[in-house]
Write a protein that holds these residues in place. Structure first.
Motif, PDB file in Angstrom:
ATOM      1  N   LEU A   1     -25.953 -57.612 -75.312  1.00  0.00           N
ATOM      2  CA  LEU A   1     -27.364 -57.166 -74.893  1.00  0.00           C
ATOM      3  C   LEU A   1     -27.568 -55.829 -74.116  1.00  0.00           C
ATOM      4  O   LEU A   1     -28.250 -54.880 -74.205  1.00  0.00           O
ATOM      5  CB  LEU A   1     -27.963 -58.193 -74.354  1.00  0.00           C
ATOM      6  CG  LEU A   1     -28.357 -59.343 -75.387  1.00  0.00           C
ATOM      7  CD1 LEU A   1     -28.658 -60.649 -74.286  1.00  0.00           C
ATOM      8  CD2 LEU A   1     -29.509 -59.141 -76.327  1.00  0.00           C
ATOM      9  N   GLU A   2     -26.578 -55.665 -73.060  1.00  0.00           N
ATOM     10  CA  GLU A   2     -26.614 -54.557 -72.358  1.00  0.00           C
ATOM     11  C   GLU A   2     -26.472 -53.151 -72.849  1.00  0.00           C
ATOM     12  O   GLU A   2     -27.094 -52.359 -72.451  1.00  0.00           O
ATOM     13  CB  GLU A   2     -25.548 -54.725 -71.095  1.00  0.00           C
ATOM     14  CG  GLU A   2     -25.964 -55.575 -69.853  1.00  0.00           C
ATOM     15  CD  GLU A   2     -24.871 -55.980 -68.980  1.00  0.00           C
ATOM     16  OE1 GLU A   2     -23.903 -55.014 -68.921  1.00  0.00           O
ATOM     17  OE2 GLU A   2     -24.622 -57.004 -68.397  1.00  0.00           O
TER      18      GLU A   2
ATOM     19  N   GLY B   1     -29.548 -52.199 -76.152  1.00  0.00           N
ATOM     20  CA  GLY B   1     -30.961 -51.585 -75.935  1.00  0.00           C
ATOM     21  C   GLY B   1     -32.151 -52.142 -76.873  1.00  0.00           C
ATOM     22  O   GLY B   1     -31.785 -53.313 -77.298  1.00  0.00           O
ATOM     23  N   ASP B   2     -32.860 -51.200 -77.420  1.00  0.00           N
ATOM     24  CA  ASP B   2     -34.200 -51.743 -78.132  1.00  0.00           C
ATOM     25  C   ASP B   2     -33.442 -51.958 -79.761  1.00  0.00           C
ATOM     26  O   ASP B   2     -34.329 -52.525 -80.417  1.00  0.00           O
ATOM     27  CB  ASP B   2     -35.062 -50.604 -78.285  1.00  0.00           C
ATOM     28  CG  ASP B   2     -34.764 -49.399 -78.476  1.00  0.00           C
ATOM     29  OD1 ASP B   2     -33.519 -49.170 -78.786  1.00  0.00           O
ATOM     30  OD2 ASP B   2     -35.479 -48.431 -78.712  1.00  0.00           O
TER      31      ASP B   2
ATOM     32  N   VAL C   1     -31.815 -54.341 -80.376  1.00  0.00           N
ATOM     33  CA  VAL C   1     -31.616 -55.863 -80.258  1.00  0.00           C
ATOM     34  C   VAL C   1     -33.075 -56.252 -81.133  1.00  0.00           C
ATOM     35  O   VAL C   1     -33.002 -57.577 -81.697  1.00  0.00           O
ATOM     36  CB  VAL C   1     -31.775 -56.282 -79.015  1.00  0.00           C
ATOM     37  CG1 VAL C   1     -33.041 -56.416 -78.471  1.00  0.00           C
ATOM     38  CG2 VAL C   1     -31.077 -57.782 -79.170  1.00  0.00           C
TER      39      VAL C   1
ATOM     40  N   THR D   1     -31.146 -60.113 -69.366  1.00  0.00           N
ATOM     41  CA  THR D   1     -30.743 -58.999 -70.040  1.00  0.00           C
ATOM     42  C   THR D   1     -31.266 -58.864 -71.567  1.00  0.00           C
ATOM     43  O   THR D   1     -31.977 -57.501 -71.838  1.00  0.00           O
ATOM     44  CB  THR D   1     -28.952 -59.167 -70.397  1.00  0.00           C
ATOM     45  OG1 THR D   1     -28.510 -59.607 -69.130  1.00  0.00           O
ATOM     46  CG2 THR D   1     -28.706 -57.690 -70.864  1.00  0.00           C
TER      47      THR D   1
ATOM     48  N   SER E   1     -35.069 -57.530 -70.723  1.00  0.00           N
ATOM     49  CA  SER E   1     -34.841 -56.185 -70.678  1.00  0.00           C
ATOM     50  C   SER E   1     -34.482 -55.209 -71.734  1.00  0.00           C
ATOM     51  O   SER E   1     -35.159 -54.088 -71.857  1.00  0.00           O
ATOM     52  CB  SER E   1     -33.866 -55.747 -69.413  1.00  0.00           C
ATOM     53  OG  SER E   1     -34.099 -56.559 -68.202  1.00  0.00           O
ATOM     54  N   SER E   2     -33.753 -55.758 -72.669  1.00  0.00           N
ATOM     55  CA  SER E   2     -33.134 -55.002 -73.829  1.00  0.00           C
ATOM     56  C   SER E   2     -34.589 -55.074 -74.664  1.00  0.00           C
ATOM     57  O   SER E   2     -35.050 -53.809 -75.365  1.00  0.00           O
ATOM     58  CB  SER E   2     -32.370 -55.555 -74.679  1.00  0.00           C
ATOM     59  OG  SER E   2     -31.207 -55.680 -73.792  1.00  0.00           O
TER      60      SER E   2
END
Length: 884
Positions: free
Chosen positions: A626-627, A630-631, A633, A667, A670-671
């Motif tokens: 996930l870190e 980013g988007d 995901v 995480t 935030s992603s």
């Protein structure tokens, strides 16, 4: 009732204790509440002691044990309480101390142990001030004691010394040194005479066939053996805690030189009995095994605590030589049992990496002046001597032999290992990888190999490479039988994985990967799981050496291994992928290509694993993914939400796993960024239970839940009603403690900016409560964290906010006018910041400022505290503004 209990209450107390052990709730509950009422009453402990010391068949063992538990709780709660109406009076304490020592000679081992614990707890509080004669009374009891009584005295001594060693003040350390000077000689002499008695008895018994009947007639030998082990623990404790570590003082501790050679020779004398009693007598066999292991542990402990005192011809070289002989040829020494071998490896490892034994570039210091050597010079000399001793005991050929033995013998999987793997691949994987290295033989051998290789890398790199080449020649990549060659290859791969940083100078990873590793990974035969798992781990270790196009192939290979039939292989691939994605030169493009497979495999793996460690490992991998994505995901958001929901539901009550999960969710949110509402249906219930201080797991989950709350707010495109409704939980969090103050203030700020006047209308009371609690109770650092939010409220809502937070504002006036900051810069900053907020208030809402400054309660408070004022509050504030 605070009336004191007396000897007449003992029978009643006994009955109540017995009832509190009843299985019947109607009997148990009243008894438990009666005990709770009796606990604070004077005389309670004296009654308990009567029950503990009672002998005979009429007194139940379980009741006596329970009495010791209550006694221990009372010591913790009331021993230091100095009130007459309840607690333990000084007279009662005297009585208890005296009578506890009279009761030491207890037949039952488990009570005896509890008594020793009670005495040690009181000694920690009362020695030496109120119990100066404790050790002299114990010493007197030793003089006239039979074996049982002296065993019990040593039990008390050991517990008490252990308890006192945790007191770290200088005065406590001086007291301990004094105890050592009184006790050491006697204990050491007894230990030496006991070891002779034990060895004579073992020698006599090893020739007899009627062992069991002899032992039944004389319980003394087993007691002497036990007492001897207790004395050993005491000797270790005295030498360990009676002196500051010589690595700081460079003062030799003479007892190390005295004790270690004798301990070593005791090990050498006892070892043969391990094999001679193996199938003859279980108790004696168990004793020989336990004694040898504990004696070796003492050598390890003393070397770690006093490394310089260990540097003596009769100690350091002799001990290392002995351990090396055991490691390289355990059968000959009759010592092929794991616990003892591990301790021998630990000793060689700690000596090999001991920084005190590394010689300095300038070498030994020759003292030509009459001046005494400085501390640093002494240390240099010790290091030079140690280094010379180790060169003699570990010449090059012996180092090479040790390296060969570790790889060819200790790294090799045994039939038992492979059986354990088949039965439970998951726990087998964790046992090899996660276990503390001092607990299992293979991880311990690996740790020793890493240190030895580090010390002799030029000598050993060619050795490891030649073992690797030999193993690859006898075990081709397409082999399917578990042969000794395949097991040697696995062992050689283990070694090569640990020392990649040096081997990359000797072999090309690209050639190795294309010629062997990639073929081995794709060989799906069940027996080849041994090599597939090892290659999966090895790729993670060699990551920094993998360059160019090969990297992409390695990613694909590991993702393919996530789909293996064997869970141990899948978990190994999972941990290596974690390293890969965290490595600096990793390519995001390669990751995006394999992302869909990664998610699917992770979800499947979490369904297939049972163990806590496995779930944590997969969650950790998901967090790492996930870190990095980013988007990217977003297409997987719904799948991931379902997955997180499932794991959360399954992990109820497992707070460690839930903490990992909350971190992964942070995480995830935030992603997702502004698309985070896609996860709200799963996220909000989890958040709500996490930030509620009344929920059962609040103690463990609160910190991570508050951080998740903050992340949710800072990634939200707007505040939806479910998020708005969470705010009142902040009141409970702040009332409970200020541990999460900074995050709490950020949360207030988010709601203030985001929620607008609707937020003030809905939650004004909660907001006022939070700020009032903080401003009235935190230190300067906490205030400086909080004041910007109060300033922000006045900027955004000059009319609506001030009346709501009037109480907090009054406290700011008080802070501004108190002149307590003369030598305190942080206090000055707090006063200046508070003054600035009040100045803004005056400009932006003059009417409310006037009302606030004429508040009668505020004026009364200020006058009471002795702050000198001008004609009115406003002029005093003006003075303060000008001054600051």
């Amino acid at each position: 009732d605070s009336m004191a209990l007396s000897a007449g209450d003992v029978p009643t107390m006994y009955a109540v204790l017995a009832n509190s052990l009843s299985a019947d709730e109607a009997t148990r509950h009243p008894a438990e509440s009666a005990l709770a009422q009796c606990e604070p009453r004077p005389g309670f402990c004296s009654c308990l002691l009567e029950i503990i010391s009672a002998r005979g068949s009429s007194c139940r063992e379980d009741v006596r044990l329970l009495a010791t538990v209550y006694f221990k709780n009372s010591i913790n709660r009331y021993w230091r309480t100095r009130r007459d109406s309840y607690g333990i009076s000084n007279e009662e304490k005297d009585h208890l101390r005296k009578n506890l020592l009279l009761n030491i000679r207890e037949e039952n081992n488990q009570i005896a142990l509890q008594l020793a614990v009670l005495i040690s707890k009181i000694a920690r509080l009362d020695y030496p001030r109120e119990w100066r004669d404790l050790f002299s009374i114990l010493a007197q009891q030793l003089q006239s004691a039979d074996v049982l009584a002296s065993h019990r005295v040593f039990m008390v001594l050991f517990r008490t010394l252990k308890e006192l060693s945790t007191k770290r003040l200088a005065v406590d350390q001086r007291n301990y040194a004094e105890i050592t000077s009184h006790l050491f000689e006697y204990t050491w002499n007894l230990w030496k005479s006991d070891v002779q008695t034990i060895l004579q008895n073992l020698s006599m018994l090893s020739q007899r066939n009627d062992l069991d009947s002899i032992l039944e007639q004389s319980n003394d030998l087993i007691l002497i053996c036990d007492r001897w082990l207790l004395c050993l623990k005491i000797i270790r404790q005295l030498i360990f805690s009676g002196y500051a570590s010589d690595s700081t003082t460079a003062q030799e501790v003479w007892q190390v030189r005295e004790v270690c050679p004798t301990v070593l020779s005791a090990i050498q004398s006892l070892l043969p009995y391990y094999s001679s009693f193996k199938d003859k007598q279980a108790k004696l066999w168990e004793f020989a095994k336990r004694a040898c292991t504990k004696l070796m542990k003492v050598l390890v402990t003393l070397q770690g605590r006093h490394p310089y005192s260990f540097v003596h011809q009769t100690v350091l070289p002799a001990t290392v030589d002995f351990c090396l002989n055991i490691i390289t040829n355990p059968e000959q020494a009759g010592a092929s049992f794991e616990e003892f071998l591990i301790q021998c490896m630990v000793l060689v490892k700690t000596v090999s990496e001991c920084k005190e034994y590394k010689p300095s570039a300038t070498g030994r210091v020759i003292n030509q002046s009459a001046e005494p050597l400085s501390l640093e010079q002494k240390k240099k000399n010790f290091a030079a001597v140690a280094s010379d001793m180790l060169k003699v005991v570990l010449p090059g050929d012996r180092v090479v032999l040790l390296c060969n033995i570790l790889i060819r013998r200790y790294f090799i999987y045994t039939a038992k290992d492979l059986e354990e793997w088949s039965e439970n691949p998951e726990s087998f994987h964790h046992e090899q990888n996660v276990v503390q290295w001092t607990e299992k033989q293979r991880p311990c051998a690996e740790a020793l190999f890493i240190v030895i290789f580090e010390n002799y890398r030029e000598l050993l790199a060619p050795v490891v490479v030649s073992i690797l080449r030999e193993a690859m020649s006898v075990s081709p990549p397409l082999e399917t039988d578990v042969t000794s060659g395949m097991l040697l290859k696995d062992a050689a791969y283990t070694a090569a994985g640990h020392v990649y940083y040096e081997l990359s100078n000797y072999l090309s990873f690209n050639e190795w990967f294309h010629g062997s590793l990639s073929i081995e990974i794709s060989n799906g035969h069940p027996n080849m799981r041994i090599i597939r798992r090892k290659v999966a781990l090895l790729l993670g270790q060699w990551i920094s050496e993998i360059k160019g196009d090969t990297r992409k192939l390695v990613y694909r290979a590991l993702v393919a291994l996530l789909q293996d039939n064997d869970i141990a292989v899948r978990l190994a691939a999972c941990s290596s992928l974690c390293y890969l994605f965290q490595e600096s030169s990793f390519s995001e493009l390669d990751l995006f290509e394999c992302l869909p497979t990664c998610w699917t495999m992770c979800f499947k793996l979490t369904e297939d694993v049972q163990e806590f460690d496995s779930k944590v490992q997969v969650l950790n991998f998901i967090s790492v993914l996930l870190e990095h994505v980013g988007d990217k995901v977003i297409p997987f958001a719904s799948q991931l939400s379902q997955f997180f929901q499932k794991i959360w539901d399954e992990s109820a009550g497992e707070s460690l796993l839930q903490i990992q999960l909350l971190t992964a969710l942070r995480t995830f949110v935030s992603s997702l960024g502004y698309q985070s509402p896609l996860s709200y249906h799963m996220l909000m219930p989890i958040l709500q239970s996490g930030v509620n201080v009344d929920s059962p797991d609040a103690l463990n989950l609160l910190e991570d839940s508050v951080l998740l709350w903050e992340a949710t707010l800072s990634n939200a495109p707007s505040i939806v009603s479910q998020l708005m409704d969470l705010f009142p939980y902040l009141v409970g969090i702040v009332n409970r403690s200020f541990d999460h103050l900074e995050v709490g203030v950020n949360i207030v700020e988010d709601y203030t900016i985001f929620g607008g006047s609707e937020f003030l209308k809905s939650h004004g009371t909660s907001l006022a409560n939070v700020l009032d609690t903080i401003v009235g109770n935190v230190n300067d650092k906490g205030l400086l964290t909080t004041l910007p939010v109060i300033d922000l409220l006045i900027q955004l809502f000059p009319q609506e906010a001030p009346p709501l937070i009037s109480s907090a504002l009054q406290k700011l006036i008080f802070i501004s006018l108190s002149r307590d900051d003369e030598h305190n810069p942080s206090r000055t900053t707090v006063r200046a910041s508070s003054g600035a907020i009040l100045a803004r208030l005056l400009v932006m809402n003059t009417n409310f400022s006037a009302q606030l400054l004429s508040e009668p309660a505020l004026l009364a408070n200020i006058q009471q505290s002795g702050i000198s004022l001008k004609d009115n509050l406003l002029l005093s504030l003006v003075d303060m503004w000008i001054d600051k």
